[in-house]
Design a protein around this motif. Structure first.
Motif, PDB file in Angstrom:
ATOM      1  N   GLN A  21      -4.528  -8.831  -5.778  1.00 49.74           N
ATOM      2  CA  GLN A  21      -5.275  -9.675  -4.851  1.00 49.74           C
ATOM      3  C   GLN A  21      -4.889  -9.474  -3.399  1.00 49.74           C
ATOM      4  O   GLN A  21      -5.619  -9.877  -2.499  1.00 49.74           O
ATOM      5  CB  GLN A  21      -5.084 -11.157  -5.227  1.00 49.74           C
ATOM      6  CG  GLN A  21      -5.574 -11.491  -6.622  1.00 49.74           C
ATOM      7  CD  GLN A  21      -7.068 -11.281  -6.762  1.00 49.74           C
ATOM      8  OE1 GLN A  21      -7.856 -11.832  -5.990  1.00 49.74           O
ATOM      9  NE2 GLN A  21      -7.472 -10.491  -7.740  1.00 49.74           N
ATOM     10  N   THR A  22      -3.733  -8.845  -3.171  1.00 55.11           N
ATOM     11  CA  THR A  22      -3.220  -8.668  -1.807  1.00 55.11           C
ATOM     12  C   THR A  22      -2.573  -7.296  -1.661  1.00 55.11           C
ATOM     13  O   THR A  22      -2.250  -6.631  -2.658  1.00 55.11           O
ATOM     14  CB  THR A  22      -2.152  -9.734  -1.478  1.00 55.11           C
ATOM     15  OG1 THR A  22      -1.027  -9.526  -2.340  1.00 55.11           O
ATOM     16  CG2 THR A  22      -2.676 -11.152  -1.619  1.00 55.11           C
ATOM     17  N   LEU A  23      -2.356  -6.900  -0.424  1.00 52.93           N
ATOM     18  CA  LEU A  23      -1.602  -5.678  -0.150  1.00 52.93           C
ATOM     19  C   LEU A  23      -0.207  -5.792  -0.755  1.00 52.93           C
ATOM     20  O   LEU A  23       0.313  -4.839  -1.326  1.00 52.93           O
ATOM     21  CB  LEU A  23      -1.520  -5.432   1.360  1.00 52.93           C
ATOM     22  CG  LEU A  23      -0.609  -4.298   1.821  1.00 52.93           C
ATOM     23  CD1 LEU A  23      -1.048  -2.958   1.224  1.00 52.93           C
ATOM     24  CD2 LEU A  23      -0.582  -4.220   3.340  1.00 52.93           C
ATOM     25  N   GLY A  24       0.393  -6.964  -0.666  1.00 51.81           N
ATOM     26  CA  GLY A  24       1.725  -7.178  -1.228  1.00 51.81           C
ATOM     27  C   GLY A  24       1.778  -6.891  -2.718  1.00 51.81           C
ATOM     28  O   GLY A  24       2.753  -6.326  -3.221  1.00 51.81           O
ATOM     29  N   GLU A  25       0.735  -7.275  -3.451  1.00 45.56           N
ATOM     30  CA  GLU A  25       0.697  -7.009  -4.896  1.00 45.56           C
ATOM     31  C   GLU A  25       0.546  -5.512  -5.165  1.00 45.56           C
ATOM     32  O   GLU A  25       1.120  -4.989  -6.133  1.00 45.56           O
ATOM     33  CB  GLU A  25      -0.428  -7.794  -5.554  1.00 45.56           C
ATOM     34  CG  GLU A  25      -0.136  -9.280  -5.612  1.00 45.56           C
ATOM     35  CD  GLU A  25      -1.254 -10.094  -6.235  1.00 45.56           C
ATOM     36  OE1 GLU A  25      -2.192  -9.525  -6.833  1.00 45.56           O
ATOM     37  OE2 GLU A  25      -1.193 -11.331  -6.126  1.00 45.56           O
ATOM     38  N   ILE A  26      -0.203  -4.812  -4.332  1.00 47.53           N
ATOM     39  CA  ILE A  26      -0.307  -3.353  -4.478  1.00 47.53           C
ATOM     40  C   ILE A  26       1.051  -2.711  -4.209  1.00 47.53           C
ATOM     41  O   ILE A  26       1.502  -1.839  -4.952  1.00 47.53           O
ATOM     42  CB  ILE A  26      -1.385  -2.774  -3.539  1.00 47.53           C
ATOM     43  CG1 ILE A  26      -2.776  -3.248  -3.980  1.00 47.53           C
ATOM     44  CG2 ILE A  26      -1.315  -1.248  -3.497  1.00 47.53           C
ATOM     45  CD1 ILE A  26      -3.901  -2.875  -3.026  1.00 47.53           C
ATOM     46  N   LEU A  27       1.729  -3.144  -3.159  1.00 49.14           N
ATOM     47  CA  LEU A  27       3.054  -2.602  -2.840  1.00 49.14           C
ATOM     48  C   LEU A  27       4.049  -2.887  -3.959  1.00 49.14           C
ATOM     49  O   LEU A  27       4.849  -2.010  -4.322  1.00 49.14           O
ATOM     50  CB  LEU A  27       3.554  -3.179  -1.518  1.00 49.14           C
ATOM     51  CG  LEU A  27       2.751  -2.805  -0.272  1.00 49.14           C
ATOM     52  CD1 LEU A  27       3.274  -3.559   0.946  1.00 49.14           C
ATOM     53  CD2 LEU A  27       2.750  -1.304  -0.044  1.00 49.14           C
ATOM     54  N   ALA A  56      11.118   5.355  -6.530  1.00 49.28           N
ATOM     55  CA  ALA A  56       9.797   4.728  -6.439  1.00 49.28           C
ATOM     56  C   ALA A  56       8.988   5.341  -5.300  1.00 49.28           C
ATOM     57  O   ALA A  56       9.529   5.959  -4.387  1.00 49.28           O
ATOM     58  CB  ALA A  56       9.952   3.224  -6.216  1.00 49.28           C
ATOM     59  N   ILE A  57       7.710   5.164  -5.401  1.00 51.21           N
ATOM     60  CA  ILE A  57       6.800   5.602  -4.338  1.00 51.21           C
ATOM     61  C   ILE A  57       7.076   4.758  -3.101  1.00 51.21           C
ATOM     62  O   ILE A  57       7.214   3.529  -3.194  1.00 51.21           O
ATOM     63  CB  ILE A  57       5.342   5.460  -4.807  1.00 51.21           C
ATOM     64  CG1 ILE A  57       5.093   6.413  -5.976  1.00 51.21           C
ATOM     65  CG2 ILE A  57       4.373   5.719  -3.677  1.00 51.21           C
ATOM     66  CD1 ILE A  57       3.794   6.196  -6.711  1.00 51.21           C
ATOM     67  N   ALA A  58       7.154   5.359  -1.942  1.00 53.41           N
ATOM     68  CA  ALA A  58       7.509   4.662  -0.706  1.00 53.41           C
ATOM     69  C   ALA A  58       6.430   3.659  -0.299  1.00 53.41           C
ATOM     70  O   ALA A  58       5.251   4.000  -0.215  1.00 53.41           O
ATOM     71  CB  ALA A  58       7.742   5.660   0.417  1.00 53.41           C
ATOM     72  N   ALA A  59       6.854   2.437  -0.048  1.00 50.37           N
ATOM     73  CA  ALA A  59       5.933   1.374   0.357  1.00 50.37           C
ATOM     74  C   ALA A  59       5.174   1.743   1.626  1.00 50.37           C
ATOM     75  O   ALA A  59       3.983   1.449   1.750  1.00 50.37           O
ATOM     76  CB  ALA A  59       6.698   0.068   0.556  1.00 50.37           C
ATOM     77  N   ALA A  60       5.848   2.408   2.550  1.00 53.42           N
ATOM     78  CA  ALA A  60       5.191   2.793   3.811  1.00 53.42           C
ATOM     79  C   ALA A  60       4.034   3.749   3.561  1.00 53.42           C
ATOM     80  O   ALA A  60       2.991   3.656   4.220  1.00 53.42           O
ATOM     81  CB  ALA A  60       6.204   3.419   4.766  1.00 53.42           C
ATOM     82  N   ASP A  61       4.191   4.638   2.582  1.00 53.97           N
ATOM     83  CA  ASP A  61       3.112   5.574   2.254  1.00 53.97           C
ATOM     84  C   ASP A  61       1.916   4.849   1.653  1.00 53.97           C
ATOM     85  O   ASP A  61       0.769   5.129   1.991  1.00 53.97           O
ATOM     86  CB  ASP A  61       3.607   6.645   1.278  1.00 53.97           C
ATOM     87  CG  ASP A  61       4.654   7.564   1.889  1.00 53.97           C
ATOM     88  OD1 ASP A  61       4.737   7.655   3.131  1.00 53.97           O
ATOM     89  OD2 ASP A  61       5.392   8.201   1.104  1.00 53.97           O
ATOM     90  N   VAL A  62       2.192   3.918   0.750  1.00 52.32           N
ATOM     91  CA  VAL A  62       1.117   3.144   0.120  1.00 52.32           C
ATOM     92  C   VAL A  62       0.406   2.296   1.167  1.00 52.32           C
ATOM     93  O   VAL A  62      -0.832   2.270   1.235  1.00 52.32           O
ATOM     94  CB  VAL A  62       1.672   2.249  -1.013  1.00 52.32           C
ATOM     95  CG1 VAL A  62       0.577   1.360  -1.584  1.00 52.32           C
ATOM     96  CG2 VAL A  62       2.311   3.095  -2.103  1.00 52.32           C
ATOM     97  N   GLU A  63       1.170   1.613   1.992  1.00 51.94           N
ATOM     98  CA  GLU A  63       0.576   0.762   3.024  1.00 51.94           C
ATOM     99  C   GLU A  63      -0.299   1.577   3.967  1.00 51.94           C
ATOM    100  O   GLU A  63      -1.399   1.154   4.338  1.00 51.94           O
ATOM    101  CB  GLU A  63       1.669   0.029   3.808  1.00 51.94           C
ATOM    102  CG  GLU A  63       1.096  -0.944   4.818  1.00 51.94           C
ATOM    103  CD  GLU A  63       2.137  -1.848   5.442  1.00 51.94           C
ATOM    104  OE1 GLU A  63       1.754  -2.576   6.377  1.00 51.94           O
ATOM    105  OE2 GLU A  63       3.306  -1.836   5.018  1.00 51.94           O
ATOM    106  N   LYS A  64       0.146   2.759   4.332  1.00 54.85           N
ATOM    107  CA  LYS A  64      -0.633   3.618   5.226  1.00 54.85           C
ATOM    108  C   LYS A  64      -1.974   3.974   4.588  1.00 54.85           C
ATOM    109  O   LYS A  64      -3.017   3.908   5.245  1.00 54.85           O
ATOM    110  CB  LYS A  64       0.152   4.886   5.555  1.00 54.85           C
ATOM    111  CG  LYS A  64      -0.595   5.843   6.450  1.00 54.85           C
ATOM    112  CD  LYS A  64       0.216   7.093   6.723  1.00 54.85           C
ATOM    113  CE  LYS A  64      -0.626   8.046   7.562  1.00 54.85           C
ATOM    114  NZ  LYS A  64      -0.052   9.366   7.633  1.00 54.85           N
TER     115      LYS A  64
END
Length: 85
Positions: free
Chosen positions: A67-73, A2-10
């Protein structure tokens, strides 16, 4: 893989910092719109394009907008790295 959550969050945090000078600190459950981060429709469309450019898929393309960063992650946690949606 999967795509790394840290990369998406950044990417998301850098985008918000660029478009919202007065953005509040936000966590995974903070709303992206209105009383949360405060993204408007144009900024949301731009975030969608940035994420698609960066990760080759877009969580905003489905039936329901995240709706949230969490949903994007969570969306990217299920997307294989380099996969097109």
């Amino acid at each position: 893989m999967a795509i790394a959550a840290a990369d998406v969050e950044k990417v998301v945090r850098e985008f918000v910092a660029r478009v919202k000078d007065d953005a509040p600190e936000f966590g995974n459950d903070t709303p992206l719109y209105a009383d949360g981060v405060g993204l408007d429709s144009l900024e949301t469309a731009e975030l969608s394009a940035v994420l698609e450019d960066e990760f080759d898929t877009d969580p905003f393309a489905g039936d329901e907008l995240p709706q949230t960063l969490g949903e994007i992650l969570a969306f990217y946690a299920g997307v294989p790295s380099g996969a097109r949606a």
